[in-house]
Write an enzyme that holds these catalytic residues in place. Sequence first.
Site, PDB file in Angstrom:
ATOM      1  CD  GLU A   1      86.141  62.486  11.523  1.00 59.15           C
ATOM      2  OE1 GLU A   1      86.464  61.333  11.788  1.00 59.15           O
ATOM      3  OE2 GLU A   1      86.910  63.464  11.663  1.00 59.15           O
ATOM      4  CB  CYS A   2      81.842  66.756  14.709  1.00 60.03           C
ATOM      5  SG  CYS A   2      81.135  67.669  16.098  1.00 60.03           S
ATOM      6  N   GLY A   3      81.686  68.901  12.918  1.00 65.25           N
ATOM      7  CA  GLY A   3      81.585  70.157  12.186  1.00 65.25           C
ATOM      8  C   GLY A   3      81.575  69.961  10.690  1.00 65.25           C
TER       9      GLY A   3
ATOM     10  CG  MET B   1      77.412  70.508  12.577  1.00 64.31           C
ATOM     11  SD  MET B   1      78.273  71.415  13.897  1.00 64.31           S
ATOM     12  CE  MET B   1      77.440  73.015  13.816  1.00 64.31           C
TER      13      MET B   1
ATOM     14  CB  SER C   1      78.699  60.263  12.526  1.00 64.58           C
ATOM     15  OG  SER C   1      78.426  60.102  13.906  1.00 64.58           O
TER      16      SER C   1
END
Length: 424
Positions: free
Chosen positions: A320-322, A325, A405
């Site tokens: 998720e997100c970070g 990344m 995502s």
Amino acid sequence: MASSCPALLLSAPASNQGKTLVSAALARAWRDQGLTVQAFKCGPDFLDPMILQAATGRPVYNLDLAMCGADDIEARLYWAAQNADVILVEGVMGLYDGQPSSADIATQFQLPLALTIDGSGMAQTFGALASGLFAHRPELIPAGVIANRTGSASHGTLLRDSLPSHLPWLGALQKQEVLSLPERHLGLFRANEIDDLEQRIAQAAAMLTAAGPLPLPPTVSFSLPAASATPSLLAGKKIAIARDEAFCFIYPANLDCLHALGAETLFFSPLHDHALPAGIDAIWLPGGYPELHLAAIANNHAMRNALQQAWQQGLPMLAECGGMMAVTNSINQQPGFGLLPGDCSMQARFQGLGVQFAELPEGRLHAHTFHYSRLETALPVYAQATTQRGKPGEAIYRHGSLLASYLHFYFPSNPQLVAGLFSR
């Protein structure tokens, strides 16, 4: 059957009025009086709850009509009324900002409202502003007003005297460096990054109680929610969850949801550990600040190999997100863990913000997005989220056993779907 407990929602005219430290000071003042305080945070925030947890010593849950839903909020408030002596809810942004707003939560659940107002540069207008905020929605129940960032004790007295008699005065905090909290691009610093956080909270609480013990807010009756059993779809499963300085955006409700599904949760640090926990069945990489720890990610070759081996073996992974990344090829041209083909780069402005609804083939999952980075990838979009206004939202990618995502998912919105994400 209902359950009753003193409760209030603390809001303000706008953001940056000092709600979080004032909320922490209220919570600590009551805790110092020997009371059990259960705090909540309006909105899908991760950082403010960390401060409130430091003040209360208890996990802090989110209340958001869009992301969590009314039934979830009702159940959590009822539970809190049975397990605490006082309930404290910190609002989000200004009182009437957002759809839904803090005022919407206060009225729907009959939470008495307290206001904190930045009193710097203000005199009698303070009372007019407080009166107008309450009068704008007459059904709000006044619980009191706190002046923040006053210039002196006499300035606080001036502001107190400007209030009409029906609005209780709860105290003032003078403007001091120690009575502020440091911030960065995503909001406040994490609680354990603020070395003197305990001193700041204690000093603010002492100011509020200088004239005597802090009174309790009005008692509220909370209805018994409809019973809903969570099936043990993850019984016997071990889920490894990344948690350290770079991976720290975890809703306590998500952990509770995994436990209710029967899962055992194990924590590991992608920054510092060199191996994954043994015997795991799935991996969750939540959001946080990977962009602040690029060297540690790039240099942890053992963790990179462990994650890649787990992915090759088909272990279900949620990033998720970070977390997403970190598993790309690179962040700002520094190596990531290399599971997701693509590259991330930090941008100067928001790239995504707000509650969204993930439309997965298995069903809908509520979520929130808040990020400054941008992902460039040739992967096809597996599923698409929608915004509250029905517009296209964040992309969701599927790469082998990895689902990734920019969304931070709220697991209680669909436990059965979540169980599927962590199952082969």
